[in-house]
Design an enzyme around this catalytic site. Structure first.
Site, PDB file in Angstrom:
ATOM      1  N   LYS A  48     -24.288   8.786  40.925  1.00 33.57           N
ATOM      2  CA  LYS A  48     -25.495   8.277  41.566  1.00 33.57           C
ATOM      3  C   LYS A  48     -26.717   8.569  40.698  1.00 33.57           C
ATOM      4  CE  LYS A  48     -23.653   8.790  46.228  1.00 33.57           C
ATOM      5  NZ  LYS A  48     -23.471   9.667  47.390  1.00 33.57           N
ATOM      6  N   GLN A  92     -25.548  14.679  50.912  1.00 34.19           N
ATOM      7  CA  GLN A  92     -24.166  14.364  50.509  1.00 34.19           C
ATOM      8  C   GLN A  92     -23.173  14.880  51.558  1.00 34.19           C
ATOM      9  OE1 GLN A  92     -23.249  12.516  47.710  1.00 34.19           O
ATOM     10  NE2 GLN A  92     -21.197  12.631  48.568  1.00 34.19           N
ATOM     11  N   ASP A 115     -29.189   6.181  53.348  1.00 32.49           N
ATOM     12  CA  ASP A 115     -27.813   5.836  53.714  1.00 32.49           C
ATOM     13  C   ASP A 115     -27.760   5.108  55.053  1.00 32.49           C
ATOM     14  OD1 ASP A 115     -25.808   6.321  51.916  1.00 32.49           O
ATOM     15  OD2 ASP A 115     -25.548   8.432  52.459  1.00 32.49           O
TER      16      ASP A 115
END
Ligand code: NAD
Length: 279
Positions: A48, A92, A115
């Site tokens: 990422k 995460q 997200d």
């Protein structure tokens, strides 16, 4: 059979994001927060970061030890919520067992929730007015767009019902007018449902869950699964045999995976624009 080439499509999207940032002189910043040192998560974070840097997005990472308390993690998130130089926050997953993932995620300001996992953003997704669509479902939609796949009236099954992948994928496909069946670990007649489907999206995490006898000729198969088998990465679909029947299929690796990263870059820019009031 034609391969749906996520690697190629993701390159195009990444280039578009890079150009938008450059042309408009945007200065977006993504903050990734990780607790513990799960090796798979470390790999994901590193890819990422690399993708962000290439696109002109500043990527910061905060690594917290495994024994961090939930309160300490929430304090870090709240600080980032109030930091005007951070436009997007990604916690995460998975988090260590002593944490309540939902409570932690819901601490993220919805406009920085890159997200799309906060209750606010998931609720908006249900209502059909989401500004941030979770990265994997968004990437799957981009694949449909890239290959001119019209979902209207198609029978589609989404296998897996997680908040990260299965549920939001079903919702975005429903918005595209597909007739959706959601299957999961308690579904009894998976083979029958799959055989009746024009599109199969599988997001479970079990190699060879979908075999050739479950797929009707000409179906479109989207394999989201990522499984490590010995030294290789495979999806949930028996690719070799299913690809002989499917009209289009995503390989693993090189299908949905790279699209998730490309969508993340798009979402960082989306978060940036929301905060800067850019239409
Ligand atoms: P998860 O474990 O949260 O959810 C798995 C789902 O599969 C559950 O809803 C469960 O009900 C269902 N399931 C389990 N066994 C089943 C069975 N036998 N038949 C039907 N359904 C069954 O996982 P997740 O986070 O949704 O991820 C799913 C898979 O997708 C994993 O392999 C993960 O690594 C992968 N993934 C890939 C990407 C990508 O970018 N390609 C992104 C996220 C997740």
């Amino acid at each position: 059979m034609y391969i749906i080439d996520g690697k190629e499509v993701s390159k195009t999207i990444k280039n578009k994001v890079k150009e938008e940032i450059m042309v408009n002189n945007y200065k977006p910043c993504l903050l990734v927060i990780m607790v513990g040192n799960n090796p798979a998560s470390l790999v994901y974070i590193s890819s990422k970061e690399k993708a962000c840097n290439k696109a002109g997005i500043e990527a910061r990472t905060i690594m917290l030890p495994e024994n961090t308390s939930q309160k300490e993690l929430i304090d870090v998130i709240e600080k980032a919520n109030n930091d005007k130089t951070v436009h997007a926050i990604l916690v995460q997953l998975p988090l260590p067992n002593h944490m309540d993932t939902k409570e932690v995620i819901d601490t993220i300001k919805p406009e920085k929730d890159v997200d799309g996992l906060t209750s606010t953003n998931q609720g908006k997704l249900v209502l059909g007015n989401a500004s941030i669509i979770p990265c994997t479902p968004k990437g799957i939609l981009s694949l449909f767009d890239a290959y001119n796949i019209d979902l209207t009236g198609k029978n589609a099954v989404v296998i897996g019902r997680s908040s990260l992948v299965g549920k939001p994928t079903a919702l975005v496909m429903l918005q595209r007018n597909a007739t959706i069946t959601m299957a999961h670990s308690k579904t009894k007649n998976l083979k029958e449902i799959c055989l009746n489907s024009d599109i199969i999206v599988c997001a479970v995490g079990k190699p060879k869950l979908i075999t050739a006898d479950m797929v009707k000729e000409g179906a479109i198969v989207i394999d989201v699964g990522i499984n490590r088998v010995y030294d290789t990465i495979v999806g949930d679909v028996d690719y070799y045999n299913v690809s002989k029947l499917a009209s289009r299929i995503t390989p693993v690796p090189g299908g949905v995976g790279p699209m998730t990263i490309a969508s993340l870059l798009e979402n960082v820019v989306e978060c940036y624009k929301i905060q800067k009031n850019i239409k």
